[in-house]
Design a protein around this motif. Structure first.
Motif, short mmCIF file in Angstrom:
data_model
loop_
_atom_site.label_atom_id
_atom_site.label_comp_id
_atom_site.label_asym_id
_atom_site.label_seq_id
_atom_site.Cartn_x
_atom_site.Cartn_y
_atom_site.Cartn_z
N PHE A 152 0.66 -1.36 0.02
CA PHE A 152 -0.15 0.03 0.10
C PHE A 152 0.85 1.28 0.00
O PHE A 152 0.54 2.20 -0.72
CB PHE A 152 -1.11 -0.01 1.15
CG PHE A 152 -1.96 1.15 1.38
CD1 PHE A 152 -3.09 1.10 0.78
CD2 PHE A 152 -1.46 2.33 2.15
CE1 PHE A 152 -3.57 2.48 0.64
CE2 PHE A 152 -2.53 3.18 2.34
CZ PHE A 152 -3.57 3.35 1.56
N ARG A 153 1.80 1.22 0.77
CA ARG A 153 2.77 2.49 0.55
C ARG A 153 3.71 2.60 -0.45
O ARG A 153 3.46 3.61 -0.97
CB ARG A 153 3.85 2.35 1.95
CG ARG A 153 5.00 3.24 2.14
CD ARG A 153 4.33 4.35 2.39
NE ARG A 153 5.36 5.57 2.41
CZ ARG A 153 5.00 6.93 2.32
NH1 ARG A 153 3.79 7.45 2.21
NH2 ARG A 153 6.11 7.62 2.55
N GLU A 195 2.25 9.18 -5.91
CA GLU A 195 2.79 10.67 -5.56
C GLU A 195 3.73 10.85 -6.61
O GLU A 195 4.00 12.24 -7.10
CB GLU A 195 3.35 10.64 -3.97
CG GLU A 195 3.91 12.36 -3.79
CD GLU A 195 4.43 11.91 -2.36
OE1 GLU A 195 4.82 13.00 -1.86
OE2 GLU A 195 4.32 10.95 -1.68
N ARG A 196 4.54 10.21 -6.87
CA ARG A 196 5.91 10.35 -7.89
C ARG A 196 5.13 10.75 -9.25
O ARG A 196 5.97 11.43 -9.90
CB ARG A 196 6.59 8.93 -8.03
CG ARG A 196 8.01 9.29 -8.71
CD ARG A 196 8.78 7.92 -8.84
NE ARG A 196 9.94 8.45 -9.59
CZ ARG A 196 10.15 8.51 -10.81
NH1 ARG A 196 9.01 8.35 -11.68
NH2 ARG A 196 11.28 8.66 -11.51
N ARG A 214 14.07 7.23 -3.60
CA ARG A 214 15.14 6.49 -2.90
C ARG A 214 14.15 5.93 -1.92
O ARG A 214 14.25 4.85 -1.32
CB ARG A 214 15.98 7.39 -1.86
CG ARG A 214 17.08 8.19 -2.80
CD ARG A 214 17.93 8.65 -1.78
NE ARG A 214 17.33 9.83 -1.05
CZ ARG A 214 17.49 11.12 -1.75
NH1 ARG A 214 18.07 11.34 -2.68
NH2 ARG A 214 16.99 12.11 -1.29
N GLU A 215 13.16 6.48 -1.43
CA GLU A 215 12.16 5.88 -0.52
C GLU A 215 11.55 4.61 -1.27
O GLU A 215 10.82 3.70 -0.52
CB GLU A 215 11.08 7.11 -0.15
CG GLU A 215 9.96 6.35 1.10
CD GLU A 215 9.07 7.48 1.53
OE1 GLU A 215 8.42 6.89 2.46
OE2 GLU A 215 9.26 8.56 1.18
N VAL A 216 11.04 4.99 -2.49
CA VAL A 216 10.71 3.48 -3.21
C VAL A 216 11.37 2.50 -3.34
O VAL A 216 10.97 1.58 -2.93
CB VAL A 216 10.11 4.04 -4.62
CG1 VAL A 216 9.88 2.91 -5.59
CG2 VAL A 216 8.96 5.01 -4.51
N ARG A 235 12.96 -2.73 -1.21
CA ARG A 235 14.15 -3.78 -0.59
C ARG A 235 13.31 -4.41 0.53
O ARG A 235 13.41 -5.45 1.08
CB ARG A 235 15.10 -3.04 -0.31
CG ARG A 235 16.06 -2.62 -1.54
CD ARG A 235 17.39 -2.17 -1.04
NE ARG A 235 17.23 -0.96 -0.43
CZ ARG A 235 17.29 0.29 -1.13
NH1 ARG A 235 17.44 0.37 -2.06
NH2 ARG A 235 17.27 1.41 -0.22
N SER A 236 12.27 -3.61 1.44
CA SER A 236 11.80 -3.82 2.61
C SER A 236 10.62 -5.15 2.20
O SER A 236 10.57 -6.16 2.79
CB SER A 236 10.95 -2.79 3.16
OG SER A 236 11.88 -1.96 3.73
N ARG A 237 9.99 -4.61 0.83
CA ARG A 237 9.12 -5.99 0.30
C ARG A 237 9.99 -7.13 0.25
O ARG A 237 9.39 -8.48 0.60
CB ARG A 237 8.38 -5.23 -0.77
CG ARG A 237 7.18 -6.33 -1.13
CD ARG A 237 6.40 -5.80 -2.33
NE ARG A 237 7.11 -5.57 -3.54
CZ ARG A 237 6.57 -5.08 -4.76
NH1 ARG A 237 5.45 -4.72 -4.64
NH2 ARG A 237 7.49 -4.65 -5.74
#
Length: 543
Positions: free
Chosen positions: A238-239, A246-247, A346-348, A353-355
C-alpha cells in the motif's frame, strides 16, 4: 467227626454258664500263658523304654516400632510363611548332619543306620507350633514355640537353643537381605531409566538442533509471525502504491512547468512548498484512518511535513496564494520537485527492498511450517516417550528412597521382628514315655490275646463234651454218662504240646521283634511313633 457235621443251623444262640465254666477250666492255660507272657513283656517294655526329654522356647512376633504409614517395609511375606521357610532351612539334611556330629547325637542309631536316616529321625524330633489369634474371619500369628525331643535333657536344651538362635538370626538376616535386594533392584532399574531419559534428551536435542525454528511447539509463533509478515507486506504494498502515485503526480507536475521563468522566485518556491505540504497533510489524514501514529509510513510523512514546514518558514511568504501558480514553472520550483522526486525514488527503492525482505521472511516461515508438518508426529511421539520416561524415572526414584528407608528400618530392626520371650530350659523330667499307660495298654492287649487264644482253641476242637450237646445232635438223651478218663501219658503229651506251643509263641514273638528292630525300624522309634499317634488321637478326641 467234625464240628460242621454236628452244627445245627436252626438252633438259636443259648448261653450256658456251666458250659462256659467248663470251657474256661479246659482252656485255662491257653488264657493264662499268653496273658502272663505278654503282660510281662509289656511291663518290661514299659520299664525299658528310653526316656525322652523335651526343651521348648517361645518366640514373640513383635510389630514394627515405626508406624507403617510413615515408613513401610519392603518385606511383605507373612510371618507363618517365613517361620516355615526358616524351619525348612534348619531341618535340611546337611544342617542336621552337622548338628548330629557336632553334639554327638544318636550314637546308637549312627552305629546301626546311615547318617541320612538318623537325620530323618532327628527331623521328627524337632517341633514348631504357631500361636495364632483370630481377628474377624481371619487369624494372624502372634508367637510360636520351637522345641526338641531327645533322650538327654542337657542335649535337648542345647539343640533347642540352637533352634531358637537360628530363628532369631535367620529372620533378621533374611529380612535384611530381602530389603537390600529390593533396594538394589530398584537402583538398577532407576539407573536404566535415567540412561533412557538421557538418551531421549540427546535425541530430542539433536532434532531440535536440526529443525531449529520448525519444531511443533514453535508452530503458533511461526503462524503468528507469518500473519504479521503478511500484514506488513500488505502495508508495504500500500505504501509503495502511494509513493508511486505521488511520484506520478510530481512527474506530471514537473512536466507541466515551463522551462524558463523569472521574478518572485522566493514567493513561487514558497507556494510550491505550501502545495506539497498541503498534499502531504492530506496523505497523512488518509493514512491515519488505516494505521496508528507509530506506523512507519505515518512517521515518514510526519518527518517530511516537518522538513517542509521548516523550509517554508525559511522562505519569504507568498503575497497571494492565487498568484503562486504563476511562479511554479520557475527554476527553483523545478529544482525542488526534482529533489522531492529523488527522495521519493530513494524511498520507493527502500520500500521495495523492505518488501523483498518481508517476502523472503514469509518464504522462510512457510518453509518452517512445512518442516513442522513433516516432523510433527515423530517429534510429538518422541516428546511423549520422553515425558513418560521422566515420569517413570521419578516414580522409581521415589521407590528407591522408600526401599532405602525400608532397608534402614530392617537394618536397625525397627520393623517386624522375632523376640525371645521364653528361653529353652533344661527339662526337669522326661516328657515320655508314659510308662503306666504303656503297661496298662500291654496288659489289656495281653488279656485280649489270652481270651482270643482260649476261644480259638475251643472253636477248633470238634469233640462232643456234654450230654446236652449230644442230645441236641441225635435228638435222644443218652442212657449213661461215662466221664473222661485221662491217662498219664495223655497228660504228659498235653503238657508237652502246651510247652511246645508256648515256646513257639515266645520264639515267634521274639523273632518278630528282632526282625522289626533290625530290618524295619528300631523298636524305640516305633514305640515313640505309636505313642505320638495315640496322644494325637486322644488329643483330637478332647481327652
Amino acid at each position: 467227626m467234625t464240628a460242621s457235621t454236628y452244627e445245627d443251623q436252626e438252633q438259636g444262640l443259648q448261653i450256658d454258664i456251666g458250659t462256659i465254666w467248663r470251657m474256661v477250666k479246659r482252656r485255662f492255660w491257653f488264657f493264662v500263658i499268653p496273658a502272663v507272657l505278654i503282660s510281662a513283656l509289656a511291663l518290661v517294655v514299659a520299664k525299658a523304654l528310653p526316656p525322652v526329654y523335651s526343651s521348648n522356647g517361645t518366640i514373640l512376633i513383635e510389630q514394627p516400632n515405626v508406624p507403617p504409614n510413615l515408613i513401610d517395609t519392603t518385606v511383605t511375606s507373612l510371618a507363618a510363611e517365613r517361620i516355615e521357610i526358616i524351619r525348612r532351612r534348619f531341618i535340611a539334611t546337611d544342617n542336621l548332619i552337622s548338628l548330629i556330629r557336632q553334639h554327638d547325637l544318636y550314637p546308637e542309631r549312627r552305629a546301626q543306620l546311615p547318617i541320612t536316616q538318623v537325620a530323618a529321625a532327628m527331623r521328627g524330633d524337632i517341633s514348631v507350633s504357631l500361636i495364632e489369634q483370630r481377628r474377624g474371619r481371619g487369624s494372624f500369628t502372634v508367637a510360636f514355640t520351637v522345641g526338641f525331643r531327645y533322650g538327654n535333657g542337657a542335649k535337648a536344651k542345647v539343640i533347642a537353643d540352637e533352634l531358637v538362635s537360628w530363628y532369631l538370626s535367620e529372620n533378621a538376616r533374611t529380612r535384611q537381605e530381602r530389603a537390600q535386594e529390593t533396594a538394589d533392584f530398584l537402583r538398577q532399574e532407576t539407573g536404566a531409566a535415567e540412561r533412557n531419559v538421557k538418551r531421549l534428551e540427546e535425541e530430542i536435542a539433536t532434532v531440535q538442533s536440526e529443525y531449529a525454528g520448525s519444531l511443533p511447539e514453535e508452530r503458533d509463533r511461526n503462524q503468528a509471525q507469518l500473519d504479521q509478515l503478511h500484514r506488513s507486506l500488505r502495508d508495504i504494498n500500500f505504501r509503495l502504491e502511494a509513493l508511486q502515485d505521488e511520484r506520478t503526480a510530481l512527474v506530471a507536475r514537473l512536466e507541466s512547468l515551463p522551462l524558463s521563468g523569472g521574478g518572485a522566485g522566493g514567493s513561487s518556491e514558497a507556494a510550491t512548498v505550501a502545495q506539497m505540504l498541503e498534499r502531504l497533510r492530506n496523505d497523512r489524514v488518509s493514512l491515519s484512518t488505516t494505521f496508528t501514529e507509530r506506523h512507519p509510513d505515518i512517521v515518514q510523512i510526519d518527518r517530511q511535513i516537518a522538513q517542509l514546514e521548516e523550509r517554508l518558514a525559511e522562505l519569504p511568504p507568498a503575497p497571494d496564494p492565487s498568484a503562486a501558480g504563476a511562479f511554479v514553472s520557475s527554476a527553483s520550483s523545478r529544482a525542488e520537485i526534482q529533489r522531492v522526486l529523488a527522495e521519493l525514488d530513494r524511498e520507493v527503492g527502500a520500500t521495495q527492498r523492505s518488501r523483498e525482505a518481508v517476502e523472503a521472511d514469509i518464504q522462510a516461515v512457510e518453509v518452517n511450517l512445512d518442516r513442522t508438518a513433516l516432523i510433527s508426529e515423530e517429534y510429538q511421539a518422541m516428546v511423549r516417550e520422553y515425558r513418560n520416561a521422566v515420569q517413570d524415572f521419578n516414580v522409581l526414584r521415589r521407590k528407591v528412597l522408600e526401599a532405602e528407608m525400608g532397608a534402614s528400618l530392617e537394618l536397625n530392626q525397627k520393623s517386624e521382628r522375632f523376640t525371645l520371650v521364653e528361653a529353652p530350659q533344661a527339662p526337669s523330667g522326661p516328657e515320655s514315655p508314659n510308662r503306666p499307660l504303656v503297661a496298662l495298654g500291654g496288659i489289656v492287649v495281653a488279656l485280649g490275646l489270652g481270651l482270643a487264644s482260649m476261644l480259638a482253641m475251643e472253636f477248633v476242637d470238634s469233640r462232643i463234651r456234654s450230654a446236652r450237646k449230644l442230645e441236641q445232635l441225635i435228638g435222644v438223651p443218652p442212657l449213661v454218662l461215662i466221664p473222661e478218663i485221662t491217662t498219664r501219658r495223655e497228660k504228659a503229651r498235653t503238657w508237652f504240646v502246651r510247652g511246645v506251643i508256648i515256646c513257639a509263641v515266645v520264639a515267634a514273638c521274639g523273632a518278630s521283634l528282632w526282625y522289626v528292630h533290625t530290618r524295619v525300624t528300631p523298636l524305640d522309634l516305633l514305640l515313640l511313633k505309636i505313642e505320638r499317634q495315640v496322644q494325637s488321637r486322644v488329643g483330637a478326641l478332647g481327652f
